[in-house]
Structures are given as C-alpha cells and as structure tokens.
Design an enzyme around this catalytic site. Structure first.
Site, PDB file in Angstrom:
ATOM      1  N   GLU A 291      42.162  43.417  44.105  1.00  0.00           N
ATOM      2  CA  GLU A 291      42.938  43.474  45.473  1.00  0.00           C
ATOM      3  C   GLU A 291      44.199  42.343  45.522  1.00  0.00           C
ATOM      4  O   GLU A 291      45.285  42.737  45.924  1.00  0.00           O
ATOM      5  CB  GLU A 291      42.164  43.464  46.421  1.00  0.00           C
ATOM      6  CG  GLU A 291      41.176  44.469  46.663  1.00  0.00           C
ATOM      7  CD  GLU A 291      41.730  45.928  46.588  1.00  0.00           C
ATOM      8  OE1 GLU A 291      42.851  46.106  47.372  1.00  0.00           O
ATOM      9  OE2 GLU A 291      41.009  46.907  46.123  1.00  0.00           O
ATOM     10  N   ASP A 387      44.627  45.353  37.671  1.00  0.00           N
ATOM     11  CA  ASP A 387      43.485  45.206  36.865  1.00  0.00           C
ATOM     12  C   ASP A 387      43.765  44.044  35.967  1.00  0.00           C
ATOM     13  O   ASP A 387      43.004  43.180  35.842  1.00  0.00           O
ATOM     14  CB  ASP A 387      42.962  46.477  35.851  1.00  0.00           C
ATOM     15  CG  ASP A 387      42.263  47.762  36.704  1.00  0.00           C
ATOM     16  OD1 ASP A 387      41.569  47.078  37.925  1.00  0.00           O
ATOM     17  OD2 ASP A 387      42.128  48.601  36.246  1.00  0.00           O
TER      18      ASP A 387
HETATM   19 ZN   LIG Z   1      43.546  48.736  43.275  1.00  0.00          ZN
END
Ligand SMILES: [Zn+2]
Length: 445
Positions: A291, A387
């Site tokens: 996040e 990611d």
């Molecule tokens: Zn995401």
C-alpha cells in the site's frame, strides 16, 4: 429533390441519436455478456484441478470453492447487466424519465424545488430497483459461501443511514450545481466543475473522521508487536500517518482488506480486523508495504488528477449537450421549451438543468464502458509497481504468502479467463503477481 437529406432537421438528428444510443446499450450488453460467459466457461473448465504453480500450496477444496463462488457471481452478473440495460432504456427511450418529469411538473410547477425533487425521486427509484438484487447478493450469494456477517437489521440501518447521509450531503451540492447551471452564464460548467472538485476534496477530508465512523468502529491498533513493526516500516519508507486503526469489518463481511484514507496530515492506515486475523505479523507488514508503494509512486494522486480532468471534460460536454434540443428528444424526454425560449438567448438548458444532468448520468456510462480495459490496464501496471516496492521494503516471500492466503480466504479464482482479466481486472491475476515474487514463505509470525 429530397432536401431533408442535405439539411438534417432536429427531428432527424434526434432519431439518429436514439438509434445510436439503443445500439450502444445493446453493444455494451453483448460485450458484457460475452466476457461473463467466457469467464464462467474458463473457470468451470479448470475447476477439477489446482493449477500446477499452486499445487503444493492450495488444496483442491479451496480451489473448488473459489471456482463455485466465481461461477455464482458470474451468473448473478448476467442478471445484473440485463437489468441495468433494461433500466437505462426504460428511463430514456421508453419514456420513464419524461413521465417522472412531467408528473412532477404537474404537481409542483417549474423551479428549483421541482428540479431537486426530480433528482431525489430518480435516486430513490433507482435504489428501489436495485434493492432485490442487492439483497440477493448479500443474503443468498455471500451467505452461501460463508462471507456474509450481516443481519437484516444491520442491512436496513445501513441503507437508512446511507440514504440520510446521501440526502444531507447530496441535496445541497445538487442545488448549488443546478443554480450554477441556470445562473452562471455560458461558462457555468467551469464553475460547476470547480465546485464539484472542491466538494470531492472536502469529502476525502471529512470521510475518515465523520462519515466512516457512522458505519464502523475504529479502534487504535492495540497489538504492540505489530505496531512496532508497522511504525518502523513507515519510518523506513518516509511515510507519516496520524494513526493506525483497526476497523470492525467482520460486522458485515469476512472479506479482508487494508487501506489508507484521508490525505495531507489527516492520513490514516486502516486494517480490517479480518485481515489481522488471517495474516501473521510479517504478512501484514508486507501488505502494508504494498500500500505504501502506491503512495510512493503517487498512484493515488495520479488517479485523482485523472478523475478531475475527466470530470472537467464531462462538464464541458454537458455544457454543450444541454443546449442541444436533439440531446433531450433523442434520449426520450421533452424539455420545457416555453421556459427556455421565454428568455431570449437563454438556451434550451434553462429550466431543464436536472433533466440534462440525469440524461448525461444515464448516457455516459454506456459509452465510457468501452474504455474500461484502458483503465484496468493502467491499474494493473500500478499494482506491479506497488508489489516491486513492497519487495524492496519488506520480505517478498511474506508478501507472496499473504497474497495466497488472501486469495484463498476471499475465494478469488486462480484461473480467470485472460480476456475477462484484460477487460475488468484492476489487479493482475495471482499467477502473474506470484511469478515476480520469491516462493511464498511457509512460516509467519
Ligand atoms: Zn495495490
């Protein structure tokens, strides 16, 4: 000699618009139905076996539950898309909005109150039409797969609260925009856009502190070990937030999530209690790092700017369309022309602001649907970036195992149809994401 073919009359333009609109609604329905049936067939075909890449980590029963859940959702979506196509046509070409408008005109006469009543009754009828399917989704579909935690009583209180919040916030802003449309001159759309943008920014600011607490309880994160991990991570990433909160998501659903909310100094991190229950400390850290990646890459800011630019284009288009007679008659409504033409040069929009607004809200999603794949692709690219960032700041193996757990607990299919993915998926499928990560960790604290 046929003169009408050289000089198209307003009636001819309206007829062309009606035809084009009906075709667009049909094309949208066909495309949605084709994609949904592809997804259904693809998932059903892969139901009997866990894909090789996951064979060691995912049990057949979990894989089949995800398949059955996806299939059930797919069938409901077929019903949903058919209903929305019928509803759009019923409001427009079949005369629903016109009948409502004329009825309210008879009842209330012209003026701002009638316009507001038109917006409010439209919103109320739309929610009533969506009600049965929404009830079915919560109390039959989600219930059957063990996700629903809501009682009918909570569902009803939620619905009442949302309607109340919607009215308290929505009616004043709607009145302001209608007033600008009628009084701010030919550039009203620029003013309306400025008001709309300001209102959205204000909403982002008040939502976490005033609106979200009406629906959920937020408690400061109590787990000291996790708090220490998360605080260190946030410091490492140069991120400041006003607080870490746990939200009682389990009151409504077993689906898990985590999010950031607010902006500037009122930013806060919110974990669903369901997420903390399902994941270990390392995994929560990795999910949060993902996040934070969205923040570092300014994905949220970029999306906001894109949204504001799109709404500027939308308001400009509405400014032009609201002056075209064929826009109204082509979409099945009769504007009040005596009002509009009574004032020289005032244009067709005058007295018809709410009609123009509603027609625009009904018609644009039919067209903007066709650019969905573009936005999905951009969003999937952002997910890969987040990611990658998470793997720099936290342990990639734990990110992988968190992802797998969340897929399993949310019964997300591991075998989606590639066409369906490229059209709709805001997140890359598990296989693509895990391919870029180390092997999932088997231990987690
Ligand atoms: Zn995401």
């Amino acid at each position: 000699m046929d003169l009408t073919s050289e000089f198209p009359s307003p009636q001819a333009t309206a007829l062309q618009l009606s035809l084009l609109f009906a075709l667009a609604v049909l094309a949208q329905w066909l495309l949605r139905a084709w994609l949904a049936s592809r997804q259904i067939r693809h998932v059903a075909r892969h139901r009997h076996q866990v894909p090789d890449a996951f064979a060691r980590r995912v049990k057949l029963a979990a894989h089949q539950k995800a398949a059955d859940y996806t299939l059930a959702k797919g069938r409901v979506s077929l019903l949903d898309m058919t209903l929305s196509a019928v509803v759009v046509l019923a409001w427009t070409l079949l005369g629903g909005l016109d009948a409502l408008n004329q009825g309210l005109l008879d009842l209330m006469g012209t003026g701002l109150a009638q316009q507001l009543a038109l917006l409010a009754t439209f919103a109320a009828i739309s929610s009533l039409v969506e009600l049965p399917l929404s009830l079915y989704q919560t109390f039959v579909l989600e219930q059957r797969f063990g996700f629903n935690q809501m009682t009918l009583r909570l569902w009803l209180t939620d619905a009442l609260k949302s309607a109340l919040v919607g009215a308290v916030i929505g009616l004043p802003i709607a009145a302001l925009i209608l007033w600008l449309m009628a009084s701010a001159g030919p550039l009203w759309w620029l003013w309306a856009w400025a008001v709309w943008t300001g209102f959205n920014l204000l909403l982002m600011w008040v939502f976490p502190s005033f609106i979200a607490p009406l629906f959920n309880k937020f408690e400061p994160l109590a787990d000291e070990a996790l708090k220490a991990r998360v605080s260190t991570l946030m410091q490492r990433c140069g991120f400041e937030a006003k607080g870490l909160f746990v939200m009682d998501g389990s009151r409504r659903s077993a689906h898990a999530n985590a999010y950031f909310t607010g902006f500037g100094h009122s930013k806060r991190v919110v974990f669903f209690d369901t997420l903390l229950k399902q994941l270990g400390c390392d995994e929560v850290e990795a999910v949060l790092a993902h996040e934070l990646g969205h923040f570092k890459h300014r994905h949220i800011l970029k999306r906001m700017l894109l949204m504001f630019a799109a709404s500027l284009a939308g308001f400009a288009l509405l400014g032009w369309l609201s002056q075209q007679l064929w826009f109204y008659s082509g979409l099945g409504v009769r504007p009040s022309l005596d009002l509009a033409l009574g004032q020289t040069g005032a244009g067709i929009g005058l007295g018809n602001e709410a009609l123009a607004l509603l027609l625009f809200l009904l018609a644009t999603p039919v067209l903007s649907f066709f650019v969905t794949p573009l936005f999905s692709a951009l969003s999937r690219r952002d997910e890969f970036e987040a990611d990658a960032y998470a793997m720099q700041q936290a342990d990639g193996a734990h990110l992988a195992s968190a992802l797998l757990k969340l897929y399993e607990d949310n019964a997300s299919t591991l075998t989606p149809d590639p066409w369906y993915v490229s059209f709709y998926y805001s997140h890359p499928p598990a296989l693509d994401r895990l391919a870029r990560m180390p092997a999932p960790s088997t231990t987690s604290t």
